[in-house]
Design a protein around this motif. Structure first.
Motif, PDB file in Angstrom:
ATOM      1  N   ILE A  27      33.550  35.680  41.441  1.00 19.67           N
ATOM      2  CA  ILE A  27      34.433  36.741  40.605  1.00 19.67           C
ATOM      3  C   ILE A  27      34.263  38.095  41.436  1.00 19.67           C
ATOM      4  O   ILE A  27      33.297  38.630  41.794  1.00 19.67           O
ATOM      5  N   GLU A  28      35.627  38.699  41.613  1.00 21.16           N
ATOM      6  CA  GLU A  28      35.847  40.218  41.789  1.00 21.16           C
ATOM      7  C   GLU A  28      35.859  40.934  40.789  1.00 21.16           C
ATOM      8  O   GLU A  28      36.717  40.912  39.875  1.00 21.16           O
ATOM      9  N   ARG A  29      35.029  42.002  40.935  1.00 23.04           N
ATOM     10  CA  ARG A  29      35.113  43.240  39.933  1.00 23.04           C
ATOM     11  C   ARG A  29      36.050  44.064  40.245  1.00 23.04           C
ATOM     12  O   ARG A  29      36.910  43.932  41.222  1.00 23.04           O
ATOM     13  N   ARG A  30      36.424  45.064  39.422  1.00 17.71           N
ATOM     14  CA  ARG A  30      37.545  45.948  39.526  1.00 17.71           C
ATOM     15  C   ARG A  30      37.524  46.770  40.719  1.00 17.71           C
ATOM     16  O   ARG A  30      38.460  47.249  41.219  1.00 17.71           O
ATOM     17  N   ASP A  31      36.253  47.097  41.118  1.00 17.40           N
ATOM     18  CA  ASP A  31      35.977  47.993  42.483  1.00 17.40           C
ATOM     19  C   ASP A  31      35.980  46.779  43.624  1.00 17.40           C
ATOM     20  O   ASP A  31      35.833  47.613  44.687  1.00 17.40           O
ATOM     21  N   GLY A  32      36.110  45.815  43.467  1.00 21.83           N
ATOM     22  CA  GLY A  32      36.530  44.559  44.524  1.00 21.83           C
ATOM     23  C   GLY A  32      35.048  43.971  45.079  1.00 21.83           C
ATOM     24  O   GLY A  32      34.805  43.107  45.740  1.00 21.83           O
ATOM     25  N   GLU A  33      33.657  44.482  44.422  1.00 22.04           N
ATOM     26  CA  GLU A  33      32.517  43.929  44.912  1.00 22.04           C
ATOM     27  C   GLU A  33      32.740  42.448  44.338  1.00 22.04           C
ATOM     28  O   GLU A  33      33.308  42.022  42.997  1.00 22.04           O
ATOM     29  N   LEU A  34      32.080  41.636  44.802  1.00 26.51           N
ATOM     30  CA  LEU A  34      31.981  40.025  44.665  1.00 26.51           C
ATOM     31  C   LEU A  34      30.754  39.810  43.885  1.00 26.51           C
ATOM     32  O   LEU A  34      29.610  40.059  44.471  1.00 26.51           O
ATOM     33  N   ALA A  35      30.771  38.726  42.821  1.00 23.01           N
ATOM     34  CA  ALA A  35      29.624  38.382  42.093  1.00 23.01           C
ATOM     35  C   ALA A  35      29.695  36.804  42.010  1.00 23.01           C
ATOM     36  O   ALA A  35      30.899  36.394  41.964  1.00 23.01           O
ATOM     37  N   PHE A  36      28.584  36.231  41.979  1.00 22.63           N
ATOM     38  CA  PHE A  36      28.674  34.722  41.847  1.00 22.63           C
ATOM     39  C   PHE A  36      27.790  34.316  40.734  1.00 22.63           C
ATOM     40  O   PHE A  36      26.664  34.764  40.349  1.00 22.63           O
ATOM     41  N   VAL A  37      28.543  33.472  39.756  1.00 22.58           N
ATOM     42  CA  VAL A  37      27.639  33.129  38.658  1.00 22.58           C
ATOM     43  C   VAL A  37      27.426  31.577  38.788  1.00 22.58           C
ATOM     44  O   VAL A  37      28.394  30.804  38.700  1.00 22.58           O
ATOM     45  N   PRO A  38      26.367  31.188  38.862  1.00 23.84           N
ATOM     46  CA  PRO A  38      26.040  29.771  39.275  1.00 23.84           C
ATOM     47  C   PRO A  38      26.700  29.066  37.878  1.00 23.84           C
ATOM     48  O   PRO A  38      26.316  29.391  36.863  1.00 23.84           O
ATOM     49  N   ALA A  39      26.639  27.676  38.313  1.00 28.05           N
ATOM     50  CA  ALA A  39      27.100  26.676  37.175  1.00 28.05           C
ATOM     51  C   ALA A  39      25.653  26.567  36.453  1.00 28.05           C
ATOM     52  O   ALA A  39      24.784  26.339  37.158  1.00 28.05           O
ATOM     53  N   GLY A  40      25.770  26.471  35.059  1.00 30.67           N
ATOM     54  CA  GLY A  40      24.686  26.238  34.400  1.00 30.67           C
ATOM     55  C   GLY A  40      23.897  27.382  33.624  1.00 30.67           C
ATOM     56  O   GLY A  40      22.872  27.252  32.993  1.00 30.67           O
ATOM     57  N   THR A  41      24.358  28.716  34.124  1.00 24.48           N
ATOM     58  CA  THR A  41      23.657  29.790  33.490  1.00 24.48           C
ATOM     59  C   THR A  41      24.773  30.502  32.545  1.00 24.48           C
ATOM     60  O   THR A  41      24.259  31.452  32.202  1.00 24.48           O
ATOM     61  N   VAL A  42      25.896  30.129  32.495  1.00 24.67           N
ATOM     62  CA  VAL A  42      26.855  30.718  31.632  1.00 24.67           C
ATOM     63  C   VAL A  42      26.471  30.563  30.252  1.00 24.67           C
ATOM     64  O   VAL A  42      26.248  29.562  29.654  1.00 24.67           O
TER      65      VAL A  42
ATOM     66  N   PRO B 193      63.943  43.225  49.839  1.00 30.84           N
ATOM     67  CA  PRO B 193      64.266  41.779  49.840  1.00 30.84           C
ATOM     68  C   PRO B 193      64.073  41.055  51.269  1.00 30.84           C
ATOM     69  O   PRO B 193      63.845  40.083  51.298  1.00 30.84           O
ATOM     70  N   GLU B 194      64.293  42.113  52.371  1.00 27.81           N
ATOM     71  CA  GLU B 194      64.416  41.838  53.609  1.00 27.81           C
ATOM     72  C   GLU B 194      62.963  41.719  54.144  1.00 27.81           C
ATOM     73  O   GLU B 194      62.652  41.334  55.323  1.00 27.81           O
ATOM     74  N   VAL B 195      62.154  42.375  53.539  1.00 28.15           N
ATOM     75  CA  VAL B 195      60.504  42.431  53.846  1.00 28.15           C
ATOM     76  C   VAL B 195      59.837  41.162  53.755  1.00 28.15           C
ATOM     77  O   VAL B 195      59.838  40.657  52.549  1.00 28.15           O
ATOM     78  N   VAL B 196      59.329  40.455  54.715  1.00 29.28           N
ATOM     79  CA  VAL B 196      58.614  39.224  54.598  1.00 29.28           C
ATOM     80  C   VAL B 196      57.122  39.550  54.104  1.00 29.28           C
ATOM     81  O   VAL B 196      56.662  40.365  55.254  1.00 29.28           O
ATOM     82  N   VAL B 197      56.390  38.982  53.273  1.00 27.67           N
ATOM     83  CA  VAL B 197      55.135  39.032  53.169  1.00 27.67           C
ATOM     84  C   VAL B 197      54.403  37.667  53.213  1.00 27.67           C
ATOM     85  O   VAL B 197      54.893  36.584  52.588  1.00 27.67           O
ATOM     86  N   GLU B 198      53.455  37.555  54.139  1.00 27.53           N
ATOM     87  CA  GLU B 198      52.767  36.206  54.533  1.00 27.53           C
ATOM     88  C   GLU B 198      51.262  36.561  54.157  1.00 27.53           C
ATOM     89  O   GLU B 198      50.855  37.707  54.332  1.00 27.53           O
ATOM     90  N   THR B 199      50.707  35.294  54.179  1.00 28.21           N
ATOM     91  CA  THR B 199      49.125  35.481  53.887  1.00 28.21           C
ATOM     92  C   THR B 199      48.226  35.443  55.092  1.00 28.21           C
ATOM     93  O   THR B 199      47.192  35.408  54.999  1.00 28.21           O
TER      94      THR B 199
ATOM     95  N   GLY C  66      40.004  38.289  56.118  1.00 30.35           N
ATOM     96  CA  GLY C  66      38.893  38.140  55.362  1.00 30.35           C
ATOM     97  C   GLY C  66      39.070  38.345  54.111  1.00 30.35           C
ATOM     98  O   GLY C  66      38.636  37.435  53.273  1.00 30.35           O
ATOM     99  N   PRO C  67      39.873  39.255  53.204  1.00 34.83           N
ATOM    100  CA  PRO C  67      39.828  39.378  51.910  1.00 34.83           C
ATOM    101  C   PRO C  67      40.480  38.259  51.220  1.00 34.83           C
ATOM    102  O   PRO C  67      41.316  37.550  51.965  1.00 34.83           O
ATOM    103  N   ALA C  68      40.170  37.961  49.932  1.00 38.03           N
ATOM    104  CA  ALA C  68      40.698  36.915  49.434  1.00 38.03           C
ATOM    105  C   ALA C  68      42.325  37.270  49.053  1.00 38.03           C
ATOM    106  O   ALA C  68      43.150  36.211  48.961  1.00 38.03           O
TER     107      ALA C  68
END
Length: 301
Positions: A35-50, A178-184, A209-211
């Motif tokens: 999960i990505e919080r509003r400030d960009g910090e990442l958090a991981f919630v393991p399965a089985g803990t929700v 419309p003429e500007v191309v955006v790629e990942t 690097g960012p998602a």
């Protein structure tokens, strides 16, 4: 329910008790949620803990304006938008190394407390072990800026000495071109226009690097990069070939970058530029960007 890309509120149990995490789901698998919080910090919630989870509105009412964030908060936010290949915590500081590609990705980001009595030696040891020059990114005029000076660290002279950080609230977002191309991904052509690249693999590891990141190009003569981490968009690498400048191409890149960022959930933006770059300051000023703070690089004696 497909949670990917949805904004959720998750209550879960960890080793210290019960916690709530609110943010956008970047990955959902059998091992848990990223999960990505509003400030960009990442958090991981393991399965089985929700314990409980619900989907919340994608665009909540903004509670803080861009200018209200501290310089230390913005240093953390901008670092997430330009992530190093290797990132190691030193207390609250972030030791970053990326084979020498850009100062931001090869310096210690100084914010908060290093939680050690020998922070300068720890920084020197980290970079020396990797064959890199010890480098510190410091908010100008901060307490640690003065402490590094007192420890005889000196400004760099063989690379850009630092930059100013500008911010803006994305209230009125321009329409995309419309003429500007955006790629990942950063194509070979994009990297060629950007320059500053000696090892494409390392450069791509940082730039891609960012998602949530977009690489913009227009007619093979103008480029830009935009990244979204949480509620923040980072604008960078706006370059126009010298023979094609003063034709409004940079503005078309910025228009599309900010529209793309807003479409991906950003409601404020930052950029970093040189304080004497008058064309860039004029361009960004038209979008409401104002200077928030300045930073500089110091190196060990």
């Amino acid at each position: 329910m497909d949670l990917l890309g949805r904004r959720v509120s998750v209550r879960h149990r960890d080793g210290e008790g019960v916690r709530d995490v609110v943010g956008r789901v970047l990955a959902a698998g059998p091992d848990g949620l990223r999960i990505e919080r509003r400030d960009g910090e990442l958090a991981f919630v393991p399965a089985g803990t929700v314990l409980a989870m619900r989907v919340v509105p994608d665009r909540p009412r903004r509670t803080r304006r861009a200018a209200s964030f501290s310089a230390e908060e913005l240093t953390r936010i901008t670092s997430r938008g330009w992530p190093a290949v290797e990132s190691v915590p030193l207390g609250d500081w972030e030791l970053r190394a990326s084979g020498g590609f850009t100062g931001r990705a090869n310096s210690v980001a100084v914010h908060g407390d290093p939680h050690t009595d020998e922070p300068f030696a720890a920084v020197v040891d980290f970079y020396t072990a990797r064959g890199l020059r010890p480098l510190a990114q410091l908010v100008e005029g901060s307490v640690w800026d003065r402490r590094f000076e007192d420890a005889a660290w000196v400004p760099v002279t063989d690379q850009p000495p630092g930059a100013i950080v500008q911010v803006a609230d994305l209230a009125a977002v321009p329409a995309p071109d419309p003429e500007v191309v955006v790629e990942t991904h950063a194509s070979d052509a994009w990297l060629r226009h950007y320059g500053r690249v000696s090892e494409p693999a390392t450069a791509r590891a940082v730039l891609e690097g960012p998602a949530t990141v977009g690489f913009l190009s227009l007619d093979d003569v103008a480029i830009g990069r935009v990244v979204v981490t949480g509620e923040w968009a980072g604008l960078a690498a706006v370059e126009v070939d010298p023979a094609h400048r003063r034709r409004g191409l940079a503005r078309r890149i910025v228009d599309t970058a900010l529209a793309w960022a807003a479409a991906h959930g950003a409601d404020k933006a930052y950029l970093q530029t040189m304080r004497d770059n008058e064309p860039a300051l004029g361009l960004y000023g038209a979008y409401g960007f104002t200077t928030h703070h300045a930073y500089r690089y110091l190196t060990a004696p």
